[in-house]
Write a protein that holds these residues in place. Structure first.
Motif, PDB file in Angstrom:
ATOM      1  N   GLU A  69       0.830  -1.204   0.000  1.00  0.00           N
ATOM      2  CA  GLU A  69       0.000   0.000   0.000  1.00  0.00           C
ATOM      3  C   GLU A  69       0.865   1.255   0.000  1.00  0.00           C
ATOM      4  OE1 GLU A  69      -3.013   2.257   3.133  1.00  0.00           O
ATOM      5  OE2 GLU A  69      -2.872   0.062   3.164  1.00  0.00           O
ATOM      6  N   SER A  86      -8.570   5.994  -2.755  1.00  0.00           N
ATOM      7  CA  SER A  86      -7.735   5.036  -2.022  1.00  0.00           C
ATOM      8  C   SER A  86      -7.294   5.589  -0.671  1.00  0.00           C
ATOM      9  CB  SER A  86      -6.518   4.656  -2.865  1.00  0.00           C
ATOM     10  OG  SER A  86      -6.917   4.057  -4.079  1.00  0.00           O
ATOM     11  N   SER A  91      -7.936   3.799   2.769  1.00  0.00           N
ATOM     12  CA  SER A  91      -6.823   3.483   3.664  1.00  0.00           C
ATOM     13  C   SER A  91      -7.122   3.933   5.090  1.00  0.00           C
ATOM     14  CB  SER A  91      -5.548   4.158   3.150  1.00  0.00           C
ATOM     15  OG  SER A  91      -4.465   3.932   4.026  1.00  0.00           O
ATOM     16  N   LEU A 116      -8.424  -1.066   2.390  1.00  0.00           N
ATOM     17  CA  LEU A 116      -7.489  -1.498   1.356  1.00  0.00           C
ATOM     18  C   LEU A 116      -6.901  -2.851   1.750  1.00  0.00           C
ATOM     19  CD1 LEU A 116      -5.448   1.619   0.176  1.00  0.00           C
ATOM     20  CD2 LEU A 116      -7.312   0.447  -0.970  1.00  0.00           C
ATOM     21  N   GLY A 131      -2.959  -3.649  -0.133  1.00  0.00           N
ATOM     22  CA  GLY A 131      -2.543  -2.624  -1.072  1.00  0.00           C
ATOM     23  C   GLY A 131      -3.160  -2.730  -2.447  1.00  0.00           C
TER      24      GLY A 131
END
Length: 515
Positions: free
Chosen positions: A144, A244, A248, A253, A256
């Motif tokens: 990630e 994203s 996160s 997520l 990643g």
């Protein structure tokens, strides 16, 4: 002597740098953490103590002071563990203090010295890259963090970091996670009948307009709404990054893996205001932010509490959700497309045995739960008729999502050229977001269309917002037709979609006006 390591505190999706300062002083052995830590941060001392013990290390028999600066910024979460532990290792001489220069750290420690999964790694990695710092994070979050493009060290444990900084065993840079392929979504071919509803769904997708379906149970309202994401273009590079970051922060997520599929959120009608708009003890993002650059679907719209629906008015208008606290305001992006569905009345309002026996009063009472200001922010209203046995016996329609998506893409490209989309794929403007000065230039109707709109505005009591939304919808219809200008036929169709549910005032005779 003071040892420092940078970490981050989160305000919305923004990562604010925090300077973790560790000092050893004389006095009774103790471990203090100062700088507005919450309970999870305060418990870091026990996790750090246990992790050191598992490595055969003991805290110095001195007074340990950990300061999290700036001291007036609230610190929440367990991700401060790693920065505190690294600063402690430096001041104890386990690793050279100068080795930590140019590094930021984020991660939670387990009692055996391992590094566990941590939320918010992507925003932290982006902030570290902008500050020209290398980020240290847990190995499980490395894929990630690598999406930020900066230098990352993803370690499995505290002992692995000690070996890395003392030169015994270097840790390689992680690779960015996979870009997930979008799964095949539901197709418009599955919806039999409802050609008018498919048309209005295509208009909503082309211009980013908010839409309300009203019809009896089983008329296909939810099926249509679930097929809207398939009509929308994939996320642009900048949109993907914004979405994203929110995921996160929310811990959504997985390893990643990023996806260019637009979010589709469908909360239950029992959702609270904090769940929908954001809030709670730690001011987490709500459904409106999780639907950023995507679709928020509210089924059984009148069943939502009135105050919850009215709380959507500001995000719908401003494109962001602001969670107010006594000592700070947290902002989350919330530029979403609202799709809602409702029955005409509590009884359902279907034909035959399902028909309402209480008359128009039932529908008026049921629909009066929706406030006028909330409905004024919806661009398109459509009554879905019941699906008959004849409709169900027909073969599947020849045209599905693919052809409709192609027309939507052409219309969106027209809007991108009109509003000046940049060449680096960072902006996808749509007619629904057109500012008023631009709208007056690009959506000025021809004389017959202007006369129709002026007559409708007076007779239907269109608000200023309703007036501009008719123009935006008409501009989208013209784009789908490939027309440079907005003509009377486009204004007429746009007015036909201003017909609110019965008993809500504006637009009740819009279709007659359009004719």
């Amino acid at each position: 002597m003071v040892c420092r390591v940078t970490t981050f505190a989160f305000e919305g999706v923004d990562a604010q740098p925090v300077d973790v300062q560790v000092q050893l002083t004389g006095g009774n052995p103790n471990f203090h953490i100062v700088g507005l830590p919450d309970k999870a941060v305060g418990e870091s001392r026990e996790r750090v103590r246990a992790a050191f013990a598992s490595l055969g290390l003991a805290l110095p028999p001195k007074r340990v002071i950990v300061n999290l600066a700036p001291a007036d910024l609230p610190k929440e979460g367990s991700h401060y563990d790693l920065a505190i532990a690294l600063a402690m290792l430096a001041i104890m001489g386990v690793i050279p203090a100068d080795q930590l220069d140019g590094y930021a750290a984020i991660g939670e420690l387990s009692l055996d010295g391992g590094l566990g999964e941590t939320v918010g790694v992507l925003p932290a990695a982006m902030a570290a890259e902008s500050m020209d710092l290398r980020l240290i994070c847990p190995e499980i979050c490395g894929a990630e963090a690598a999406w930020a493009g900066g230098s990352v060290i993803a370690a499995r444990s505290l002992i692995a970091l000690i070996n890395h900084f003392t030169g015994r065993e270097a840790i390689g840079a992680p690779k960015a996670g996979l870009l997930a392929e979008p799964p095949p979504g539901p197709d418009l071919k599955d919806v039999k009948g409802q050609e008018g509803a498919k048309r209005v769904l295509e208009i909503a997708a082309a211009g980013g307009h908010n839409l309300l379906f009203c019809g009896p149970p089983g008329s296909g309202k939810s099926m249509l709404a679930q097929r809207l994401p398939g009509l929308l273009p994939p996320l642009s590079a900048r949109e993907l990054l914004e979405v994203s970051q929110i995921q996160s922060i929310s811990g959504l997520l997985e390893r990643g893996r990023l996806s260019r599929t637009r979010p589709f959120r469908a909360p239950h009608h029992s959702a609270s205001m904090a769940a929908l708009v954001g809030g709670g003890i730690k001011a987490k993002p709500g459904e409106v932010s999780l639907a950023h650059h995507g679709v928020l679907f509210l089924d059984e719209l009148p069943e939502f509490p009135a105050n919850v629906l009215d709380s959507l008015r500001q995000p719908l208008e401003a494109g962001e959700a602001v969670v107010a606290r006594a000592n700070r305001h947290v902002r989350y992006p919330a530029r979403f497309q609202l799709i809602a569905a409702m029955n005409p009345c509590r009884c359902g309002g279907g034909p035959g045995a399902a028909a309402c026996t209480r008359g128009p009063r039932c529908a008026q009472q049921y629909q009066s739960r929706l406030s006028g200001p909330f409905l004024d922010r919806i661009d398109l209203y459509f009554d879905t008729p019941p699906v008959t046995a004849v409709d169900l016996a027909l073969p599947p329609p020849s045209e599905g999502t693919a052809k409709a998506r192609a027309r939507v893409a052409v219309a969106r490209n027209i809007q991108a050229d009109r509003f000046g989309e940049t060449g680096d794929d960072t902006r996808r403007p749509v007619n629904a977001d057109a500012p008023l000065p631009e709208l007056e230039k690009v959506a000025r109707p021809d004389p017959p269309g202007g006369a129709l709109l002026a007559d409708a505005a007076g007779r239907l009591n269109l608000t200023a917002r309703g007036y501009s939304r008719v123009l935006k919808v008409a501009r989208t219809i013209a784009d789908l037709d490939g027309s440079d200008g907005v003509r009377r036929v486009h204004i007429a169709e746009a007015l036909s979609y201003r017909q609110r549910p019965a008993g809500q005032g504006e637009g009740v005779n819009a279709q007659a006006m359009a004719r």
